[in-house]
Design a protein around this motif. Structure first.
Motif, short mmCIF file in Angstrom:
data_model
loop_
_atom_site.label_atom_id
_atom_site.label_comp_id
_atom_site.label_asym_id
_atom_site.label_seq_id
_atom_site.Cartn_x
_atom_site.Cartn_y
_atom_site.Cartn_z
N HIS A 14 133.25 30.41 35.35
CA HIS A 14 133.98 31.63 35.74
C HIS A 14 134.40 31.59 37.20
O HIS A 14 133.56 31.38 38.08
N GLU A 15 135.67 31.86 37.43
CA GLU A 15 136.18 32.06 38.80
C GLU A 15 136.46 33.55 38.99
O GLU A 15 136.85 34.23 38.04
N PHE A 16 136.24 34.01 40.21
CA PHE A 16 136.53 35.43 40.49
C PHE A 16 136.80 35.61 41.97
O PHE A 16 136.56 34.70 42.78
N ASP A 18 139.51 34.43 49.02
CA ASP A 18 138.38 35.27 48.58
C ASP A 18 137.83 34.87 47.21
O ASP A 18 137.24 35.69 46.50
N GLN A 19 138.05 33.61 46.83
CA GLN A 19 137.67 33.18 45.47
C GLN A 19 136.32 32.44 45.46
O GLN A 19 136.01 31.67 46.38
N PHE A 20 135.58 32.70 44.39
CA PHE A 20 134.28 32.05 44.15
C PHE A 20 134.23 31.57 42.72
O PHE A 20 135.04 31.96 41.89
N SER A 55 146.03 32.18 43.81
CA SER A 55 145.32 31.27 42.91
C SER A 55 144.89 32.04 41.68
O SER A 55 144.66 33.25 41.72
N GLY A 56 144.74 31.29 40.59
CA GLY A 56 144.30 31.91 39.35
C GLY A 56 142.79 31.90 39.22
O GLY A 56 142.10 31.09 39.84
N ASN A 57 142.28 32.84 38.42
CA ASN A 57 140.88 32.82 38.02
C ASN A 57 140.83 32.35 36.57
O ASN A 57 141.23 33.08 35.66
N VAL A 74 138.68 30.69 33.18
CA VAL A 74 137.37 30.53 32.53
C VAL A 74 137.49 29.24 31.71
O VAL A 74 137.96 29.25 30.58
N HIS A 75 137.17 28.13 32.35
CA HIS A 75 137.29 26.84 31.67
C HIS A 75 136.10 26.69 30.73
O HIS A 75 134.97 26.98 31.11
N VAL A 76 136.40 26.21 29.52
CA VAL A 76 135.34 26.08 28.51
C VAL A 76 135.07 24.60 28.26
O VAL A 76 135.96 23.87 27.81
N HIS A 80 151.40 23.39 38.06
CA HIS A 80 151.01 23.23 39.47
C HIS A 80 149.99 24.25 39.94
O HIS A 80 149.82 24.46 41.13
N ARG A 81 149.34 24.91 39.03
CA ARG A 81 148.27 25.84 39.42
C ARG A 81 146.90 25.30 39.07
O ARG A 81 145.90 25.99 39.25
N TRP A 82 146.87 24.09 38.47
CA TRP A 82 145.60 23.54 38.01
C TRP A 82 144.95 24.47 36.99
O TRP A 82 143.73 24.60 36.93
N SER A 83 145.79 25.18 36.24
CA SER A 83 145.24 26.01 35.15
C SER A 83 145.43 25.22 33.87
O SER A 83 144.48 24.65 33.33
N ALA A 84 146.67 25.14 33.38
CA ALA A 84 147.08 24.24 32.30
C ALA A 84 148.60 24.28 32.35
O ALA A 84 149.19 25.35 32.23
N ASN A 142 142.48 15.25 34.47
CA ASN A 142 143.69 15.85 35.04
C ASN A 142 143.62 17.36 34.87
O ASN A 142 143.53 17.86 33.74
N ARG A 143 143.67 18.09 35.98
CA ARG A 143 143.47 19.53 35.94
C ARG A 143 144.72 20.32 35.54
O ARG A 143 144.72 21.53 35.56
N GLU A 144 145.79 19.58 35.22
CA GLU A 144 146.97 20.25 34.65
C GLU A 144 146.92 20.20 33.12
O GLU A 144 147.78 20.76 32.45
N PHE A 182 138.49 22.84 27.97
CA PHE A 182 139.66 23.63 27.57
C PHE A 182 139.97 24.58 28.73
O PHE A 182 139.14 25.41 29.09
N ARG A 183 141.18 24.45 29.30
CA ARG A 183 141.46 25.14 30.56
C ARG A 183 142.27 26.44 30.45
O ARG A 183 142.13 27.31 31.32
N PRO A 184 143.11 26.61 29.40
CA PRO A 184 143.94 27.83 29.39
C PRO A 184 143.22 29.04 28.82
O PRO A 184 143.68 29.66 27.87
N1 GLU Z 1 141.78 28.20 39.62
C1 GLU Z 1 142.25 27.25 38.63
C2 GLU Z 1 142.58 27.98 37.33
O1 GLU Z 1 143.22 28.98 37.38
C3 GLU Z 1 141.25 26.12 38.40
C4 GLU Z 1 140.89 25.32 39.58
C5 GLU Z 1 139.81 24.33 39.23
O2 GLU Z 1 140.12 23.27 38.68
O3 GLU Z 1 138.62 24.67 39.39
O4 GLU Z 1 142.25 27.56 36.26
#
Ligand code: GLU
Ligand code: MG
Length: 430
Positions: free
Chosen positions: A127-129, A176-178, A223-225, A227-229, A286-290, A299-301, A325-327
């Motif tokens: 979890h990112e927040f 401000d992200q953790f 940046s996005g938050n 929840v990578h599974v 380009h957000r490293w989300s998916a 690869n974080r894309e 699973f990143r999205p």
């Molecule tokens: N903050 C990115 C997202 O929205 C992920 C960055 C990372 O790879 O931890 O998924």
């Protein structure tokens, strides 16, 4: 004097919100045995608190039946009472499972995988927040880590005390992200922990007079938050089965089939794993989300990332090997997210799917230009969900109809507002 604690019996709904009821601590045993009352139409509550159109209406009754293995104690702190939080299955009044219960959906997916293949899932949700009103600090900086003390150390201690097995607590890249990650755990335990961890973070922040948000984006340019599974599979002896060092990227042929199911159904899965109007602002390249529907090494894309392994200190690559699973994001229900990923993987193992392309770590953006794109928005993802007869077939018709109604009501609630207002509306809720 600190008041007596209560027991809060909770579920997580289609908006990924924890809802439930509390009873006095003295009623704990009775409630663990008999549950508390609940209402079918509660499933139709949107992220914004309205009730979407639903088949349940004003009648019908359910029980929230607590699973004692999920109990966590939040201790009293500085006059703020403690509470026991316990997750529940939604059942009919006679205790039989309710066909629309998200936790039951996850459990049955895991059972069906086990029955068909003998395999068990091990999972972890990262979890990112973001925390509001902090002084500016740099990405990943020690300064940011320290800037929220004693919140951070208390969070790690709280999660440890609650048995959630925290793994990493880190200052992330975004403003401000953790990020908080937990050790991998058996599938249902991991999804339960994903339901709990958000609330434990949120509650501790409240105690510190702070506000956090897990919203997919706080601002369209930020940046996005996520929840990578993380998912891996074990056989009946507990041996990991995703890894085969002789094959490309070390992905076993079973792992390739599991991944193929997830990739093939991805457009529909996203309506469950990224189910808010703001989710799709995060799911852009380009957000490293998916950035597209593909499987790639480290690869974080990628939609599915083959995570790194390390032999340092005697590390066993097979034991660490997992697919990420990143999205997905915190607007999703973790039980439904796990359930659909497991069912898609199972479909891949047992069905006829093309072997997936495994893009190497060195793949260029030009080479990836032809990979399928993600749905451009929630409405499109919902259309895929309804049109994908395999995915739609995993759900009770009332569950999928209610999910779509809730999500369409959320879309209607934010229609016409710009992306800045949309992000902030979601950040207020999540
Ligand atoms: N903050 C990115 C997202 O929205 C992920 C960055 C990372 O790879 O931890 O998924
Ligand atoms: Mg991260």
């Amino acid at each position: 004097m600190t008041p007596d604690p209560t027991v809060f019996v909770a579920t997580s709904d289609l908006a990924g919100q924890m809802r439930g009821r509390s009873v006095p601590a003295g009623s704990r045993d009775a409630v663990l045995r008999r549950g508390v009352g609940w209402v079918p139409a509660d499933l139709a509550i949107t992220a914004f608190g309205a009730i979407a159109d639903n088949v349940f209406g004003s009648t019908g009754d359910l029980r929230l039946m607590p699973d004692p293995t999920t109990q966590v104690e939040i201790p009293a702190r500085e006059g703020d009472p403690g509470v026991t939080l316990v997750l529940a299955d939604q059942t009919l009044p006679d205790g039989t499972p309710w066909a629309c219960c998200p936790r039951t959906f996850a459990r049955r997916a895991l059972e069906d995988l086990q029955e068909a293949t003998g395999l068990e899932v091990v999972a972890s949700f990262e979890h990112e927040f973001m925390m509001a009103d902090l002084a500016p600090t740099g990405p990943f900086s020690f300064e940011r880590h320290r800037s929220v003390e004693p919140f951070g150390s208390e969070l790690v201690a709280l999660l440890e005390g609650a048995g959630l097995q925290p793994e990493n607590w880190l200052p992330e890249f975004g403003t401000d992200q953790f990020e908080i990650t937990l050790e991998p755990a058996p599938g249902l335990v991991a999804a339960d922990r994903a339901v709990l961890v958000k609330e434990l973070v949120r509650d501790l922040a409240r105690r510190h007079g702070r506000r956090v948000t897990f919203a997919p984006l706080q601002h369209p340019d930020g940046s996005g938050n996520g929840v990578h599974v993380h998912l891996s599979l074990r056989d009946a002896t507990g041996a990991p089965v995703l890894h085969d060092p002789a094959l490309p990227a070390g992905l076993s042929s079973l792992g390739q089939r599991f991944a193929a199911g997830i990739l093939a159904h991805a457009p529909a899965l996203l309506a469950i794993t990224a189910p808010s109007p703001a989710s799709y602002l995060r799911l852009t390249p380009h957000r490293w989300s998916a950035g597209g529907i593909f499987l790639a090494e480290r690869n974080r894309e990628a939609l599915l990332r083959i995570c790194p392994t390390s032999t340092v200190g005697g590390g066993d690559p097979a034991a660490q090997y997992n697919l990420e699973f990143r999205p997905s994001d915190a607007t999703a229900n973790p039980w439904l997210t796990l359930g659909v990923l497991v069912r898609a993987g199972l479909a891949g193992i047992t069905g006829e799917y093309d072997a997936p392309t495994i893009w190497p770590e060195s793949v260029t953006e030009q080479e990836l230009a032809g990979v399928p794109t993600l749905p451009s928005g929630l409405a499109e993802a919902l259309d895929h969900l309804v049109a994908d007869r395999v995915v739609a077939g995993w759900f009770d018709p009332d569950l999928i109809d209610t999910h779509c109604a809730v999500k369409r009501a959320e879309l209607a609630a934010v229609s016409g507002i710009d992306d800045v207002a949309l992000c902030s509306a979601m950040a207020d809720v999540y």
